[in-house]
Design a protein around this motif. Structure first.
Motif, PDB file in Angstrom:
ATOM      1  N   THR A   1       0.929  -0.962  -0.040  1.00 55.31           N
ATOM      2  CA  THR A   1       0.197   0.373  -0.093  1.00 55.31           C
ATOM      3  C   THR A   1       0.602   1.432   0.288  1.00 55.31           C
ATOM      4  OG1 THR A   1      -1.632  -1.148   0.911  1.00 55.31           O
ATOM      5  CG2 THR A   1      -2.070   0.826   1.483  1.00 55.31           C
ATOM      6  N   ARG A   2       1.330   1.462   1.220  1.00 56.15           N
ATOM      7  CA  ARG A   2       2.547   2.301   0.788  1.00 56.15           C
ATOM      8  C   ARG A   2       3.166   2.865  -1.029  1.00 56.15           C
ATOM      9  NH1 ARG A   2       3.766   0.444   6.153  1.00 56.15           N
ATOM     10  NH2 ARG A   2       5.389  -0.848   5.538  1.00 56.15           N
ATOM     11  N   LYS A   3       3.620   1.805  -1.099  1.00 57.91           N
ATOM     12  CA  LYS A   3       4.126   1.870  -2.396  1.00 57.91           C
ATOM     13  C   LYS A   3       3.530   2.212  -3.191  1.00 57.91           C
ATOM     14  CE  LYS A   3       4.618  -1.869  -5.431  1.00 57.91           C
ATOM     15  NZ  LYS A   3       5.376  -3.352  -6.700  1.00 57.91           N
ATOM     16  N   LEU A   4       2.460   2.546  -3.608  1.00 53.87           N
ATOM     17  CA  LEU A   4       0.784   2.896  -3.831  1.00 53.87           C
ATOM     18  C   LEU A   4       0.726   3.990  -3.797  1.00 53.87           C
ATOM     19  CD1 LEU A   4      -1.599  -0.160  -4.503  1.00 53.87           C
ATOM     20  CD2 LEU A   4       0.130   0.255  -6.009  1.00 53.87           C
ATOM     21  N   ILE A   5       0.660   4.695  -3.226  1.00 56.23           N
ATOM     22  CA  ILE A   5       0.747   6.134  -2.493  1.00 56.23           C
ATOM     23  C   ILE A   5       1.709   6.182  -3.034  1.00 56.23           C
ATOM     24  CG2 ILE A   5       0.471   7.302  -0.401  1.00 56.23           C
ATOM     25  CD1 ILE A   5      -1.349   4.886   1.242  1.00 56.23           C
ATOM     26  N   ASN A   6       2.652   6.039  -2.377  1.00 56.71           N
ATOM     27  CA  ASN A   6       4.012   7.095  -3.648  1.00 56.71           C
ATOM     28  C   ASN A   6       4.459   6.692  -4.858  1.00 56.71           C
ATOM     29  OD1 ASN A   6       5.431   7.006   0.077  1.00 56.71           O
ATOM     30  ND2 ASN A   6       5.890   5.801  -0.298  1.00 56.71           N
ATOM     31  N   ALA A   7       3.790   6.301  -5.330  1.00 59.26           N
ATOM     32  CA  ALA A   7       3.964   5.877  -6.945  1.00 59.26           C
ATOM     33  C   ALA A   7       2.520   7.220  -7.376  1.00 59.26           C
ATOM     34  CB  ALA A   7       3.492   4.778  -7.797  1.00 59.26           C
ATOM     35  N   ILE A   8       1.835   7.816  -6.793  1.00 52.66           N
ATOM     36  CA  ILE A   8       0.805   9.127  -7.194  1.00 52.66           C
ATOM     37  C   ILE A   8       1.967   9.813  -7.354  1.00 52.66           C
ATOM     38  CG2 ILE A   8      -0.905  10.319  -6.636  1.00 52.66           C
ATOM     39  CD1 ILE A   8      -1.562   8.258  -4.299  1.00 52.66           C
ATOM     40  N   PRO A   9       1.934  10.382  -8.482  1.00 55.32           N
ATOM     41  CA  PRO A   9       2.808  11.810  -8.931  1.00 55.32           C
ATOM     42  C   PRO A   9       1.313  12.864  -8.001  1.00 55.32           C
ATOM     43  CG  PRO A   9       1.981  11.095 -10.906  1.00 55.32           C
ATOM     44  CD  PRO A   9       1.424  10.138  -9.567  1.00 55.32           C
ATOM     45  N   SER A  10       3.093  13.839  -7.377  1.00 60.44           N
ATOM     46  CA  SER A  10       2.015  15.025  -6.725  1.00 60.44           C
ATOM     47  C   SER A  10       2.684  16.082  -7.196  1.00 60.44           C
ATOM     48  CB  SER A  10       2.486  14.617  -5.509  1.00 60.44           C
ATOM     49  OG  SER A  10       4.294  14.694  -5.299  1.00 60.44           O
ATOM     50  N   ILE A  11       2.103  17.494  -7.376  1.00 54.37           N
ATOM     51  CA  ILE A  11       2.099  18.658  -7.733  1.00 54.37           C
ATOM     52  C   ILE A  11       1.707  19.637  -6.473  1.00 54.37           C
ATOM     53  CG2 ILE A  11       2.014  17.915 -10.507  1.00 54.37           C
ATOM     54  CD1 ILE A  11      -0.204  18.960 -10.924  1.00 54.37           C
ATOM     55  N   LYS A  12       2.557  20.798  -6.750  1.00 51.50           N
ATOM     56  CA  LYS A  12       2.077  21.633  -5.575  1.00 51.50           C
ATOM     57  C   LYS A  12       2.486  23.060  -6.813  1.00 51.50           C
ATOM     58  CE  LYS A  12       5.013  20.553  -1.556  1.00 51.50           C
ATOM     59  NZ  LYS A  12       6.213  20.744  -0.549  1.00 51.50           N
ATOM     60  N   MET A  13       1.099  23.835  -6.154  1.00 52.60           N
ATOM     61  CA  MET A  13       0.375  25.029  -7.034  1.00 52.60           C
ATOM     62  C   MET A  13       0.150  26.315  -6.495  1.00 52.60           C
ATOM     63  SD  MET A  13      -2.785  24.618  -9.332  1.00 52.60           S
ATOM     64  CE  MET A  13      -4.245  26.065  -9.395  1.00 52.60           C
ATOM     65  N   ARG A  14       0.776  27.359  -6.234  1.00 53.94           N
ATOM     66  CA  ARG A  14       0.119  28.852  -5.785  1.00 53.94           C
ATOM     67  C   ARG A  14      -1.057  29.860  -7.004  1.00 53.94           C
ATOM     68  NH1 ARG A  14       4.018  30.719  -6.110  1.00 53.94           N
ATOM     69  NH2 ARG A  14       3.090  32.603  -7.131  1.00 53.94           N
ATOM     70  N   VAL A  15      -2.383  29.370  -6.503  1.00 58.34           N
ATOM     71  CA  VAL A  15      -3.252  29.684  -7.402  1.00 58.34           C
ATOM     72  C   VAL A  15      -3.354  31.363  -6.948  1.00 58.34           C
ATOM     73  CG1 VAL A  15      -5.129  30.553  -8.412  1.00 58.34           C
ATOM     74  CG2 VAL A  15      -4.092  28.141  -8.386  1.00 58.34           C
ATOM     75  N   GLU A  16      -3.300  32.736  -7.645  1.00 57.54           N
ATOM     76  CA  GLU A  16      -3.664  33.875  -7.081  1.00 57.54           C
ATOM     77  C   GLU A  16      -4.966  33.786  -6.665  1.00 57.54           C
ATOM     78  OE1 GLU A  16      -1.601  35.474  -5.219  1.00 57.54           O
ATOM     79  OE2 GLU A  16       0.767  34.375  -6.621  1.00 57.54           O
ATOM     80  N   ASN A  17      -5.725  34.262  -5.260  1.00 55.63           N
ATOM     81  CA  ASN A  17      -7.116  34.542  -5.363  1.00 55.63           C
ATOM     82  C   ASN A  17      -7.082  36.163  -5.570  1.00 55.63           C
ATOM     83  OD1 ASN A  17      -8.501  32.053  -4.965  1.00 55.63           O
ATOM     84  ND2 ASN A  17      -7.304  32.132  -3.207  1.00 55.63           N
TER      85      ASN A  17
END
Length: 580
Positions: free
Chosen positions: A564-580
Motif C-alpha cells: 500500500t505504501r508503494k501505491l501511495i508513493n507512486a502517485i504523481p504530486s504537484i504543488k500549485m499556488r493560485v492567486e485569488n
C-alpha cells in the motif's frame, strides 16, 4: 525548484515548429485544429505538451512524423525544421519526400504511441517487430539484430527477455507492452523521442516505472524528448519545460517549476486543480469550466464530505470465501495442469449507502472480483449475498432479473455501447427488458430525463456512440446504468482513460447521483488519489487477496503494508499556488 536533468542540455534547437497551422477534413469541410503553433525542442531536453483530448497534442506529434493522411490533413502555414547535427543545415520535414522521410522515421525521430496493443502487430512476435527496425535502418544481420533486441529488452527492464522476444503482444501486460514499444523506439538511438500518452490507463506503479525508464534512457543516449499527456501531475515528474495546448492554441508555456508555481491562464489553473488532492477531501472537485467562469470558491472545495462512519451500517452485499481459478494453457500434452488463482478466499461486506474503493495494480483481481459479484464471471467457490438473496444459487434467468438492481459501469465507454444503435435505443432497451414504465413513450421521456441529468441534451437521444467524446460516452453509460433504477453499482475503472478535467466532471456527477438516488458503489481503480476522493472505505488488493481494509483516509495516512505504501508513493504530486 526543478533543476536541469542532464549535463549535455544545451541551447541548440533540434526541432522547431514556426507558426504551424493545420486543418483536418471532416466530411466535406476543412476545419482548423492547430493555430500558428510555435514550439522548439533543444538538444537533451524533455518538453511536455499538455492538454485535453481534442486540444491538438497527438495531431502535433503525427504532423512532426508526417503520419497524417494527406487527403484528410493539410498544413496551411508554417514550417517544421529538424536539425540532425549542429554542423548540418536544418531540413523542413514538410517538404521532404516519402523516401527521405523513411530515413528519418524510426531512425532519427522515433515515437511511442498511446495504445501499445493497437500499435503492435498482434500476429507477429514482439522481438521480430523490434528487430525489423534494426534490419531496415541499420542493416544488421539477423543474428546481430537478435542480440541487439535482447540487449534492448534488458535495457527496458523486461524479465526473461528471450521469452518476451518470442511472445505475442496479447501474452504481455499493459506495462510490458509499453516497454516493448519503448525498446522499439530506442532501437536506432534516435535524436528525438516522441512519447504520446505513454502512461495513460497504466497503474501508478507501472506509470512511475515507465517515467523513470524514459528519463534513464534519455540521460544515457542524450535524446531530446517530447512527452505528451493530459495529466500535469505526470508531466511534472519528467519535463523541464511545459507547453499547454487548448483548442489548438498555445495558451501558456514555460519552465515547469515556474508554470506550476504561478499559472496564469484559467485553463492551466483548471487542469492543475482538477486532480483529486491527497491532503484534503473536498465535497466537489473544481473543473476547468469553473476557472473560465471565475466561479471557484476555495472555501467550498475545502469542505469535507459527509462522514460515512456515522451512517447506520446495514449490510447490502456480503461475500463469503469467494475464489476464482483459471486453468493455464499447457505447453506440452502431458504437462501437469497449473492454475491461476485470480481470487483467493475473499470475505467482504459492503454497507448500504457507502462507496467502497477497490484499489491495486493490474492483475491483482479487482475487475475479476467486480464481475464475479454480478456473476458475469462464475465463481469457483464461495457465496454471494445481495440483501437476503444468495446469488450463487440463482438460475441464469433469476440472475438476469436481479441485475435490475445490480449494475456495472465499464472501463471502456466505447466498446460497452452498441455502435449500430442510437443512444436513445441503448437507454430504452434495458427498460423494455425489465418492464419499467408502461410504454415506449414514457420510456423515451425517462431516457431524455436521464440524458439531461448527466449533462447531455435531448438531441443526443438520436445520435450514435461514435459521435460523442470519451467523457460524453461515459456519461451515457452512467445514464444507461440508472435507467433500470439500480441500488448497487460497480464502477470498474470508469474514469481511468479520461482527461483529468473530464474525470473531475464524471467523479462529481457520480457523487451527486449517489446522494440523489441513494446508491451504493464499489469504485474500482488503480489510482489511489481518485479512490480516496470517492470512497468511504478502501480495500487494497494484491495477488487475488485483500491485504488491507479500512477507512480511505486512515489507509492513506497510515498504510499497514509495504504494498500500500508503494501505491501511495507512486502517485504523481504537484504543488500549485493560485492567486485569488
Amino acid at each position: 525548484m526543478q533543476t536541469r536533468l542532464f549535463d549535455f542540455y544545451c541551447n541548440v534547437n533540434v526541432l522547431t515548429l514556426s507558426n504551424f497551422s493545420l486543418e483536418l477534413k471532416q466530411h466535406t469541410e476543412w476545419k482548423p485544429v492547430l493555430h500558428q503553433f510555435f514550439f522548439s525542442l533543444r538538444k537533451g531536453e524533455i518538453v511536455g505538451i499538455v492538454g485535453e483530448s481534442g486540444s491538438g497534442k497527438s495531431v502535433t506529434a503525427l504532423s512532426i512524423m508526417r503520419l497524417l493522411n494527406s487527403q484528410k490533413a493539410k498544413a496551411t502555414s508554417g514550417t517544421i525544421l529538424f536539425q540532425p547535427h549542429e554542423n548540418e543545415e536544418a531540413v523542413n520535414l514538410q517538404t521532404m519526400s516519402e523516401k527521405e522521410l523513411q530515413q528519418i522515421r524510426g531512425n532519427r525521430i522515433a515515437m511511442i504511441f498511446q495504445e501499445p496493443m493497437t500499435s503492435l502487430n498482434p500476429v507477429i512476435k514482439c522481438g521480430r517487430q523490434i528487430a525489423e527496425t534494426l534490419l531496415i535502418h541499420m542493416q544488421l544481420s539477423k543474428k546481430k539484430a537478435y542480440n541487439r533486441v535482447i540487449e534492448l529488452l534488458n535495457e527496458v527492464m523486461l524479465p526473461r527477455p528471450e521469452k518476451i522476444y518470442n511472445a505475442y503482444p496479447h501474452e504481455l501486460s499493459g506495462g510490458q507492452k509499453q516497454r516493448v514499444m519503448i525498446a522499439m523506439a530506442m532501437a536506432c538511438n534516435p535524436q528525438i523521442l516522441i512519447a504520446d500518452e505513454p502512461t495513460t490507463a497504466l497503474d501508478v506503479t507501472v506509470q512511475q516505472g515507465i517515467l523513470e525508464l524514459i528519463k534513464k534512457l534519455q540521460c544515457k543516449y542524450g535524446m531530446s524528448v517530447i512527452f505528451i499527456t493530459h495529466d500535469l501531475g505526470v508531466v511534472s515528474q519528467i519535463a523541464a519545460r511545459i507547453v499547454v495546448l487548448w483548442q489548438g492554441k498555445v495558451v501558456e508555456s514555460g519552465e515547469t517549476a515556474q508554470l506550476f508555481g504561478n499559472p496564469q491562464h484559467p485553463y492551466t489553473k483548471g487542469l492543475l486543480a482538477c486532480r483529486p488532492p491527497m491532503d484534503i477531501k473536498p465535497k466537489r472537485l473544481p473543473t476547468v469550466e469553473d476557472f473560465f467562469k471565475n466561479t471557484v470558491d476555495y472555501r467550498q472545495h475545502l469542505g469535507m464530505c459527509l462522514d460515512a462512519s456515522n451512517r447506520p451500517k446495514e449490510t447490502l452485499f456480503r461475500i463469503e470465501n469467494l475464489s476464482k481459478t483459471y486453468p493455464l494453457r499447457k505447453r506440452r500434452l502431458f504437462e501437469k495442469q497449473e492454475y491461476l488463482h485470480a481470487l483467493q478466499d475473499i470475505n467482504l461486506e459492503i454497507f448500504k449507502g457507502e462507496t467502497l474503493g477497490l484499489v491495486g495494480e493490474s492483475g491483482c483481481g479487482k475487475t475479476t472480483l467486480g464481475r464475479t459479484m454480478l456473476r458475469l464471471i462464475e465463481p469457483t467457490a464461495g457465496k454471494l449475498f445481495y440483501k437476503t438473496h444468495d446469488l450463487t444459487r440463482l438460475s441464469a434467468g433469476g440472475m438476469r432479473r436481479m441485475r435490475k438492481e445490480l449494475q456495472i459501469i465499464s472501463q471502456d465507454p466505447y466498446s460497452s455501447l452498441n455502435q449500430r444503435i442510437t443512444i436513445g435505443e441503448a437507454l430504452v432497451e434495458p427498460m423494455q427488458w425489465h418492464h419499467i414504465l408502461a410504454n415506449n413513450r414514457e420510456r423515451k421521456e425517462r431516457a431524455i430525463q436521464l440524458l439531461r441529468r448527466v449533462g447531455l441534451d435531448e438531441c443526443h437521444y438520436y445520435r450514435y456512440p461514435h459521435e460523442f467524446s470519451g467523457g460524453q460516452r461515459q456519461r451515457i453509460n452512467i445514464a444507461r446504468a440508472l435507467a433500470v433504477n439500480p441500488r448497487f453499482i460497480i464502477c470498474d475503472e470508469s474514469v481511468s482513460a479520461l482527461d483529468v478535467s473530464v474525470q473531475a466532471q464524471v467523479l462529481n456527477l457520480l457523487n451527486e447521483i449517489k446522494e440523489e438516488y441513494g446508491l451504493t458503489y464499489i469504485f474500482i481503480s488503480h489510482d489511489l488519489s481518485v479512490v480516496k476522493f470517492m470512497s468511504d472505505r478502501m480495500a487494497v488488493m494484491q495477488n487475488g487477496k485483500i491485504v488491507e481494509l479500512n477507512d480511505a483516509d486512515v489507509i492513506y495516512a497510515n498504510p499497514k503494508t509495504e504494498y500500500t505504501r508503494k501505491l501511495i508513493n507512486a502517485i504523481p504530486s504537484i504543488k500549485m499556488r493560485v492567486e485569488n
